[in-house]
Design a protein around this motif. Structure first.
Motif, PDB file in Angstrom:
ATOM      1  N   TYR A 133       1.487   5.786   2.118  1.00 58.91           N
ATOM      2  CA  TYR A 133       1.077   6.130   2.924  1.00 58.91           C
ATOM      3  C   TYR A 133       1.098   8.017   3.050  1.00 58.91           C
ATOM      4  O   TYR A 133       1.665   8.118   1.723  1.00 58.91           O
ATOM      5  CB  TYR A 133       2.287   5.806   4.156  1.00 58.91           C
ATOM      6  CG  TYR A 133       3.456   6.644   3.995  1.00 58.91           C
ATOM      7  CD1 TYR A 133       3.493   8.830   4.254  1.00 58.91           C
ATOM      8  CD2 TYR A 133       4.305   6.158   3.867  1.00 58.91           C
ATOM      9  CE1 TYR A 133       4.392   8.830   4.098  1.00 58.91           C
ATOM     10  CE2 TYR A 133       5.684   6.855   3.245  1.00 58.91           C
ATOM     11  CZ  TYR A 133       6.484   8.634   3.384  1.00 58.91           C
ATOM     12  OH  TYR A 133       6.849   8.538   3.255  1.00 58.91           O
ATOM     13  N   ASP A 148      -7.213  -5.477   5.124  1.00 58.67           N
ATOM     14  CA  ASP A 148      -7.444  -3.686   4.880  1.00 58.67           C
ATOM     15  C   ASP A 148      -7.248  -3.301   6.280  1.00 58.67           C
ATOM     16  O   ASP A 148      -7.314  -3.395   6.869  1.00 58.67           O
ATOM     17  CB  ASP A 148      -9.095  -3.926   4.164  1.00 58.67           C
ATOM     18  CG  ASP A 148      -9.361  -4.387   3.066  1.00 58.67           C
ATOM     19  OD1 ASP A 148      -8.973  -4.036   2.083  1.00 58.67           O
ATOM     20  OD2 ASP A 148     -10.393  -4.432   2.880  1.00 58.67           O
ATOM     21  N   LEU A 168      -0.809   8.521   7.529  1.00 64.56           N
ATOM     22  CA  LEU A 168      -1.877   7.353   7.635  1.00 64.56           C
ATOM     23  C   LEU A 168      -1.519   6.598   6.079  1.00 64.56           C
ATOM     24  O   LEU A 168      -1.035   6.888   5.234  1.00 64.56           O
ATOM     25  CB  LEU A 168      -3.101   8.481   6.124  1.00 64.56           C
ATOM     26  CG  LEU A 168      -4.325   8.096   6.114  1.00 64.56           C
ATOM     27  CD1 LEU A 168      -5.047   6.708   7.549  1.00 64.56           C
ATOM     28  CD2 LEU A 168      -5.094   8.351   5.384  1.00 64.56           C
ATOM     29  N   SER A 177      -3.047   5.235  11.712  1.00 58.26           N
ATOM     30  CA  SER A 177      -2.502   6.546  11.874  1.00 58.26           C
ATOM     31  C   SER A 177      -1.213   7.002  12.260  1.00 58.26           C
ATOM     32  O   SER A 177      -1.580   5.952  13.666  1.00 58.26           O
ATOM     33  CB  SER A 177      -3.791   7.446  13.006  1.00 58.26           C
ATOM     34  OG  SER A 177      -5.115   7.240  11.293  1.00 58.26           O
ATOM     35  N   GLY A 229       0.605  -1.530   0.202  1.00 58.97           N
ATOM     36  CA  GLY A 229       0.190   0.059  -0.083  1.00 58.97           C
ATOM     37  C   GLY A 229       0.882   1.512   0.281  1.00 58.97           C
ATOM     38  O   GLY A 229       1.951   1.041  -0.819  1.00 58.97           O
ATOM     39  N   TYR A 271      -8.621  -1.600  11.362  1.00 57.34           N
ATOM     40  CA  TYR A 271      -8.420  -2.843  10.103  1.00 57.34           C
ATOM     41  C   TYR A 271      -9.323  -4.012  10.535  1.00 57.34           C
ATOM     42  O   TYR A 271     -10.212  -4.617  11.299  1.00 57.34           O
ATOM     43  CB  TYR A 271      -7.553  -4.081  10.287  1.00 57.34           C
ATOM     44  CG  TYR A 271      -7.433  -4.552  11.457  1.00 57.34           C
ATOM     45  CD1 TYR A 271      -7.072  -6.220  11.330  1.00 57.34           C
ATOM     46  CD2 TYR A 271      -6.284  -3.892  13.211  1.00 57.34           C
ATOM     47  CE1 TYR A 271      -6.928  -6.125  12.308  1.00 57.34           C
ATOM     48  CE2 TYR A 271      -6.329  -5.024  13.992  1.00 57.34           C
ATOM     49  CZ  TYR A 271      -6.291  -6.574  14.128  1.00 57.34           C
ATOM     50  OH  TYR A 271      -6.654  -6.967  15.140  1.00 57.34           O
ATOM     51  N   ARG A 279      -6.569   0.268   8.333  1.00 64.47           N
ATOM     52  CA  ARG A 279      -5.498   1.435   8.354  1.00 64.47           C
ATOM     53  C   ARG A 279      -4.436   2.433   9.042  1.00 64.47           C
ATOM     54  O   ARG A 279      -5.127   1.575  10.280  1.00 64.47           O
ATOM     55  CB  ARG A 279      -7.232   2.777   7.682  1.00 64.47           C
ATOM     56  CG  ARG A 279      -6.824   3.783   8.398  1.00 64.47           C
ATOM     57  CD  ARG A 279      -8.274   4.334   8.271  1.00 64.47           C
ATOM     58  NE  ARG A 279      -8.530   5.580   8.320  1.00 64.47           N
ATOM     59  CZ  ARG A 279      -9.147   6.346   7.136  1.00 64.47           C
ATOM     60  NH1 ARG A 279      -9.351   5.795   5.874  1.00 64.47           N
ATOM     61  NH2 ARG A 279      -8.792   7.708   7.126  1.00 64.47           N
ATOM     62  N   LEU A 318      -2.283   2.801   4.209  1.00 64.90           N
ATOM     63  CA  LEU A 318      -3.011   2.024   4.244  1.00 64.90           C
ATOM     64  C   LEU A 318      -2.411   1.681   3.246  1.00 64.90           C
ATOM     65  O   LEU A 318      -1.875   1.080   2.507  1.00 64.90           O
ATOM     66  CB  LEU A 318      -3.938   2.874   3.035  1.00 64.90           C
ATOM     67  CG  LEU A 318      -4.628   3.992   3.847  1.00 64.90           C
ATOM     68  CD1 LEU A 318      -5.725   5.310   2.471  1.00 64.90           C
ATOM     69  CD2 LEU A 318      -5.610   3.986   4.243  1.00 64.90           C
ATOM     70  N   THR A 334      -3.336  -3.312   1.731  1.00 64.52           N
ATOM     71  CA  THR A 334      -4.482  -3.739   1.374  1.00 64.52           C
ATOM     72  C   THR A 334      -3.778  -5.084   1.652  1.00 64.52           C
ATOM     73  O   THR A 334      -2.529  -5.561   0.886  1.00 64.52           O
ATOM     74  CB  THR A 334      -5.209  -3.723  -0.119  1.00 64.52           C
ATOM     75  OG1 THR A 334      -5.454  -2.896   0.252  1.00 64.52           O
ATOM     76  CG2 THR A 334      -5.768  -5.110  -0.081  1.00 64.52           C
TER      77      THR A 334
END
Length: 149
Positions: free
Chosen positions: A66, A106, A80, A110, A64, A122, A108, A82, A84
């Motif tokens: 950022y 999935d 952030l 922070s 993924g 997630y 995510r 992200l 997969t």
């Protein structure tokens, strides 16, 4: 928007994280990632485990990117991330394109600009026909690579 990546994290660097709290029966998501800051790409491996019967053990190959998540001053901008994830497969070399693989994770995250800690949400599937399970607001902490393997 200016880049808040510190000078110690410019280029390519390795980061291992643990998502979740170490408590009996709790879900732990371990990540072993490589971050490419010039291209803002992230990839690596992950493992979601839980000591229940039957035990949860989800392996995933993550990829993924950022970006910066803007915040209001005086709070610094967050990163952030992200990602997969796909189940790892061992496909023989020169064996063609291979099967279509559906994602099993999935994620995510922070993170603070120093990449040391943050929060994550997630969802994961423990098998190709299983329903998505969601985990919200789990703490993230940077750990040594030996712990996250």
């Amino acid at each position: 928007m200016p880049d808040t990546t510190t000078k110690d994290q410019v280029g390519l660097f390795h980061a291992s994280y643990q998502i979740g709290e170490s408590r009996p029966g709790g879900i732990i998501f371990k990540l072993d990632l490589v971050v490419d800051t010039p291209n803002r790409r992230v990839q690596g491996l992950g493992s979601i485990t839980q000591a229940v019967n039957p035990p949860l053990d989800v392996a995933t190959s993550l990829q993924g990117s950022y970006s910066q998540l803007p915040t209001l001053p005086p709070t610094p901008a967050l990163l952030l991330v992200l990602l997969t994830g796909y189940p790892p497969i061992h496909w023989p070399h020169h064996a063609g394109l291979g099967p279509v693989i559906l994602p099993n994770v999935d994620l995510r995250m922070s993170l603070i600009p120093s990449w040391q800690s943050g929060m994550a949400s997630y969802r994961y599937r423990s098998g190709p026909d299983s329903d998505w399970q969601e985990v919200e607001a789990a703490p993230v902490k940077l750990v040594s690579p030996a712990v996250a393997s």
